[in-house]
Design a protein around this motif. Structure first.
Motif, short mmCIF file in Angstrom:
data_model
loop_
_atom_site.label_atom_id
_atom_site.label_comp_id
_atom_site.label_asym_id
_atom_site.label_seq_id
_atom_site.Cartn_x
_atom_site.Cartn_y
_atom_site.Cartn_z
N SER A 250 0.85 -1.18 0.00
CA SER A 250 0.00 0.00 0.00
C SER A 250 0.89 1.23 0.00
O SER A 250 2.06 1.17 0.38
CB SER A 250 -0.90 -0.01 1.23
N PRO A 251 0.36 2.37 -0.42
CA PRO A 251 1.16 3.61 -0.39
C PRO A 251 1.69 3.93 1.02
O PRO A 251 2.82 4.39 1.16
CB PRO A 251 0.19 4.68 -0.89
N ALA A 252 0.90 3.66 2.04
CA ALA A 252 1.34 3.93 3.41
C ALA A 252 2.53 3.05 3.78
O ALA A 252 3.48 3.51 4.43
CB ALA A 252 0.20 3.71 4.39
N THR A 253 2.49 1.79 3.37
CA THR A 253 3.60 0.88 3.65
C THR A 253 4.85 1.31 2.92
O THR A 253 5.95 1.28 3.48
CB THR A 253 3.22 -0.57 3.27
N LEU A 254 4.71 1.73 1.67
CA LEU A 254 5.87 2.20 0.90
C LEU A 254 6.49 3.43 1.55
O LEU A 254 7.71 3.55 1.64
CB LEU A 254 5.47 2.50 -0.54
N ARG A 255 5.64 4.37 2.00
CA ARG A 255 6.17 5.56 2.68
C ARG A 255 6.92 5.16 3.94
O ARG A 255 7.97 5.72 4.25
CB ARG A 255 5.02 6.51 3.03
N SER A 256 6.41 4.19 4.67
CA SER A 256 7.06 3.72 5.89
C SER A 256 8.41 3.09 5.59
O SER A 256 9.39 3.33 6.30
CB SER A 256 6.14 2.71 6.59
N ILE A 257 8.49 2.29 4.54
CA ILE A 257 9.75 1.65 4.15
C ILE A 257 10.77 2.70 3.76
O ILE A 257 11.94 2.66 4.18
CB ILE A 257 9.51 0.65 3.00
N ILE A 258 10.33 3.67 2.95
CA ILE A 258 11.25 4.74 2.51
C ILE A 258 11.72 5.57 3.70
O ILE A 258 12.89 5.92 3.80
CB ILE A 258 10.57 5.61 1.43
N ALA A 259 10.81 5.86 4.63
CA ALA A 259 11.18 6.64 5.82
C ALA A 259 12.19 5.89 6.68
O ALA A 259 13.16 6.48 7.17
CB ALA A 259 9.93 6.97 6.63
N ALA A 260 11.99 4.59 6.85
CA ALA A 260 12.92 3.79 7.66
C ALA A 260 14.30 3.76 7.03
O ALA A 260 15.32 3.87 7.72
CB ALA A 260 12.39 2.36 7.83
N ARG A 261 14.35 3.64 5.73
CA ARG A 261 15.65 3.64 5.04
C ARG A 261 16.33 4.99 5.15
O ARG A 261 17.54 5.07 5.32
CB ARG A 261 15.48 3.20 3.59
N GLY A 262 15.55 6.06 5.07
CA GLY A 262 16.11 7.40 5.25
C GLY A 262 16.68 7.59 6.65
O GLY A 262 17.74 8.20 6.83
N GLU A 263 15.98 7.06 7.64
CA GLU A 263 16.47 7.14 9.02
C GLU A 263 17.79 6.39 9.18
O GLU A 263 18.69 6.86 9.88
CB GLU A 263 15.44 6.58 9.99
N ARG A 264 17.90 5.23 8.54
CA ARG A 264 19.15 4.46 8.62
C ARG A 264 20.30 5.23 7.99
O ARG A 264 21.42 5.26 8.52
CB ARG A 264 19.00 3.12 7.91
N ILE A 265 20.03 5.87 6.85
CA ILE A 265 21.07 6.66 6.18
C ILE A 265 21.53 7.78 7.08
O ILE A 265 22.74 7.99 7.27
CB ILE A 265 20.55 7.21 4.83
N ARG A 266 20.58 8.53 7.67
CA ARG A 266 20.94 9.65 8.56
C ARG A 266 21.68 9.16 9.80
O ARG A 266 22.67 9.75 10.22
CB ARG A 266 19.69 10.43 8.97
N PHE A 267 21.19 8.06 10.40
CA PHE A 267 21.81 7.51 11.60
C PHE A 267 23.26 7.14 11.34
O PHE A 267 24.16 7.49 12.10
CB PHE A 267 21.02 6.30 12.08
N ARG A 268 23.50 6.45 10.24
CA ARG A 268 24.87 6.03 9.92
C ARG A 268 25.76 7.21 9.56
O ARG A 268 26.94 7.23 9.89
CB ARG A 268 24.84 4.98 8.81
N TRP A 269 25.19 8.22 8.91
CA TRP A 269 25.96 9.41 8.59
C TRP A 269 26.34 10.14 9.88
O TRP A 269 27.49 10.57 10.03
CB TRP A 269 25.15 10.34 7.68
N GLU A 270 25.38 10.26 10.82
CA GLU A 270 25.67 10.91 12.10
C GLU A 270 26.72 10.14 12.90
O GLU A 270 27.60 10.73 13.53
CB GLU A 270 24.40 11.06 12.92
N LEU A 271 26.64 8.81 12.88
CA LEU A 271 27.67 8.01 13.56
C LEU A 271 29.04 8.27 12.97
O LEU A 271 30.03 8.43 13.70
CB LEU A 271 27.37 6.51 13.42
N GLU A 272 29.11 8.34 11.66
CA GLU A 272 30.39 8.58 10.99
C GLU A 272 30.94 9.96 11.37
O GLU A 272 32.13 10.11 11.64
CB GLU A 272 30.20 8.49 9.48
N GLN A 273 30.06 10.96 11.43
CA GLN A 273 30.50 12.31 11.81
C GLN A 273 31.00 12.34 13.25
O GLN A 273 32.02 12.96 13.55
CB GLN A 273 29.36 13.32 11.62
N LYS A 274 30.28 11.67 14.14
CA LYS A 274 30.71 11.63 15.54
C LYS A 274 32.04 10.91 15.69
O LYS A 274 32.90 11.30 16.47
CB LYS A 274 29.66 10.96 16.41
N LEU A 275 32.22 9.85 14.92
CA LEU A 275 33.47 9.10 14.96
C LEU A 275 34.63 9.96 14.49
O LEU A 275 35.73 9.90 15.05
CB LEU A 275 33.35 7.84 14.11
#
Length: 85
Positions: free
Chosen positions: A28-53
Motif C-alpha cells: 500500500s502507499p502507506a507501507t511504501l512511505r514507511s519503508i522509505i522513511a525507515a531507510r532514510g532514518e538508517r542513512i541519517r543515523f549512519r551518517w551521524e555516527l560517521e560524523q561523531k566518529l
C-alpha cells in the motif's frame, strides 16, 4: 500403447518461472512511505555516527562502544537493518 510418460508418472522437473508466474509483493502507499522513511532514518543515523566518529572519537569511547562496532555499522548499506549497538 503410448510410451510417452504422463504428467503423473514423469519425474519432477523444475521449470523456470516465467514473468507471469513470479510472485510479486504489492504494498500500500502507506507501507511504501514507511519503508522509505525507515531507510532514510538508517542513512541519517549512519551518517551521524560517521560524523561523531570523525569529530569526537572520545565521545564514542565514553558511551562504551568499540570503534570496530561503529565502523561495521557505518559500512552497511541503507537497506540493511542495524544490530542493536
Amino acid at each position: 500403447m503410448n510410451d510417452t510418460p504422463t504428467l503423473a508418472s514423469a519425474p519432477h522437473q523444475a521449470t523456470p518461472a516465467g514473468p507471469a508466474q513470479v510472485s510479486r509483493r504489492h504494498y500500500s502507499p502507506a507501507t511504501l512511505r514507511s519503508i522509505i522513511a525507515a531507510r532514510g532514518e538508517r542513512i541519517r543515523f549512519r551518517w551521524e555516527l560517521e560524523q561523531k566518529l570523525k569529530d569526537d572519537p572520545h565521545l564514542i569511547d565514553d558511551i562504551g562502544l568499540a570503534r570496530r562496532q561503529l565502523e561495521t555499522e557505518i559500512a552497511k548499506s541503507f537497506w540493511q537493518v542495524s544490530n542493536p549497538l
